[in-house]
Each structure stands twice: as structure tokens, then as C-alpha cells.
Scaffold this motif. Structure first.
Motif: not given
Lengths: 126, 126
Positions: A111, A114, B29, B32-33
Motif C-alpha cells: 500500500e 501509493l 489509485k 485518485e490521490r
């Protein structure tokens, strides 16, 4: 030695020595950070460079490891992560039934990648 | 559209579709951030998969980008990072002289990778 754990960070390996050296430099810094937790942290290579995964395991055992943790330094699951690495580790586990082997998921599925990519991208706008 | 920046995350590309899909999922992802900072974030591939870097640039420009930031999603500097990617980007910059191109360093040289690997290794002891 405060523990019996070794960490083997498994990289693909490159024909280009400077590429392998770059991985080794990253692993050295990780070793420094983990010195309370792992008595040994080494880079090992699936192909094109040495030491091999098998060499890393042999050396860990010789140094007295009872637990060996494997971290695949790969960004995505190709044949190497899904088949080649698990197969080598399975065969090695049979050679060393008394050593605990733990295989972590590959770097690209973490994770935290990201945040790292997002932070880099934001720096790109400064 | 609150800004005119697009981010292209450049991966190697794989013959295995699931590998490319994994990269695309990570990039989604990240998109999106970063939605406040980049109006568009896409994965592009050096080889073996599409869209290519050239396609990503073309599409960014068509969408109105004035700045394109490139992030090489590679762990070490091989020929791809040192020559192939810079050459493609240099040629593209000549085609689009009015667009600002910024190339970030590759993921593997980011300091944060050390924390990420260390955290993963510590989880391996739990």
C-alpha cells in the motif's frame, strides 16, 4: 547477535553491474535500519547476478539463521514472482526443513507505494 | 479542470496482461490521490503493452495539458531509464515545444523506498 533472523531481498538481477550495485546499495541502507531486528540483510538475485537465492540461503544458515524472511523486490507479478521464486524457495525449504522460511508479498503490492508515488508526483510540481 | 498538469507513470510493460493491469490499478489509485493536483494521471508503457509513452503524451496534449510530468516506475537504472526513456521524451519535446516536460527520477532512487522495505521486513517478523 540479538536475534536469529535474516532478510533476503530478492531482485531480478541485471547484465548491467551498476544496476545490481544500485540494488545492493539500497539493501545496505535497509540493513542499517533493521540491525536490531535482523542480524543479516542481503540482496540476492534471481538471475544474471550473484549471489543467487540459493547462495543467500546457504550463507544465512551457515551464519546461524533460524528464520529467513524473503522480500521480492519486484513491482508486479510476472512469472518470476508467481512461479520462479516460490519454486526455488519450496525446493530450498525441503533442503532445510528446520529453518523457518517466510515469503513476503512483492514490493509493488505494498500500500505504501501509493504514498511514495504521490509524493514524488507532487514534488514534480514544485 | 483546476490545473493543466498531467502525470504519466512509465512502466516497462509485460507480455502478461495481468502484470500490466496491476500497474494500471496502482496508477488509478495514485490518480485518485492526486486529483486536486493533476487533471489526468495515466500509466504508459515502454514496450510490450499500450498505451505507449508517445500515445500518453499525444492524449495529454489533446486534453489540454500544458505541463506533463513523467515518473519512471523502475527500481534501478538500466538502459531503459538511462537511455531509452530520455531519448523518447527528448524526441517528443521537439514535437511539442510549447509543452513543459518534467522527468522525475526513477522510483528506486526515492529515499522513501527504504522505509517501505523496512516496514515490510518488520511485518515479516510479526
Amino acid at each position: 547477535m540479538t536475534n536469529n533472523h535474516t532478510l533476503l531481498i530478492i531482485a531480478h538481477g541485471s547484465r548491467k553491474a551498476s544496476s545490481n550495485d544500485e540494488v545492493i546499495a539500497v539493501v545496505s541502507k535497509v540493513k542499517e535500519r533493521l540491525k536490531e531486528n535482523y542480524f543479516s540483510v542481503d540482496a540476492v538475485f534471481l538471475e544474471l547476478a550473484t549471489p543467487s537465492i540459493e547462495d543467500g540461503i546457504k550463507s544465512s544458515v551457515a551464519k546461524g539463521a533460524t528464520t529467513i524472511v524473503f522480500l521480492p523486490y519486484f513491482l508486479s507479478v510476472g512469472r518470476h514472482v508467481s512461479s520462479d521464486i516460490p519454486e526455488i524457495i519450496k525446493n530450498q525449504q525441503e533442503l532445510y526443513p528446520d529453518i523457518t522460511f517466510r515469503v513476503l508479498h512483492h514490493l509493488g503490492s505494498e500500500e505504501g507505494i501509493l504514498s511514495l508515488l504521490s509524493d514524488m508526483a507532487l514534488e514534480g510540481l514544485e
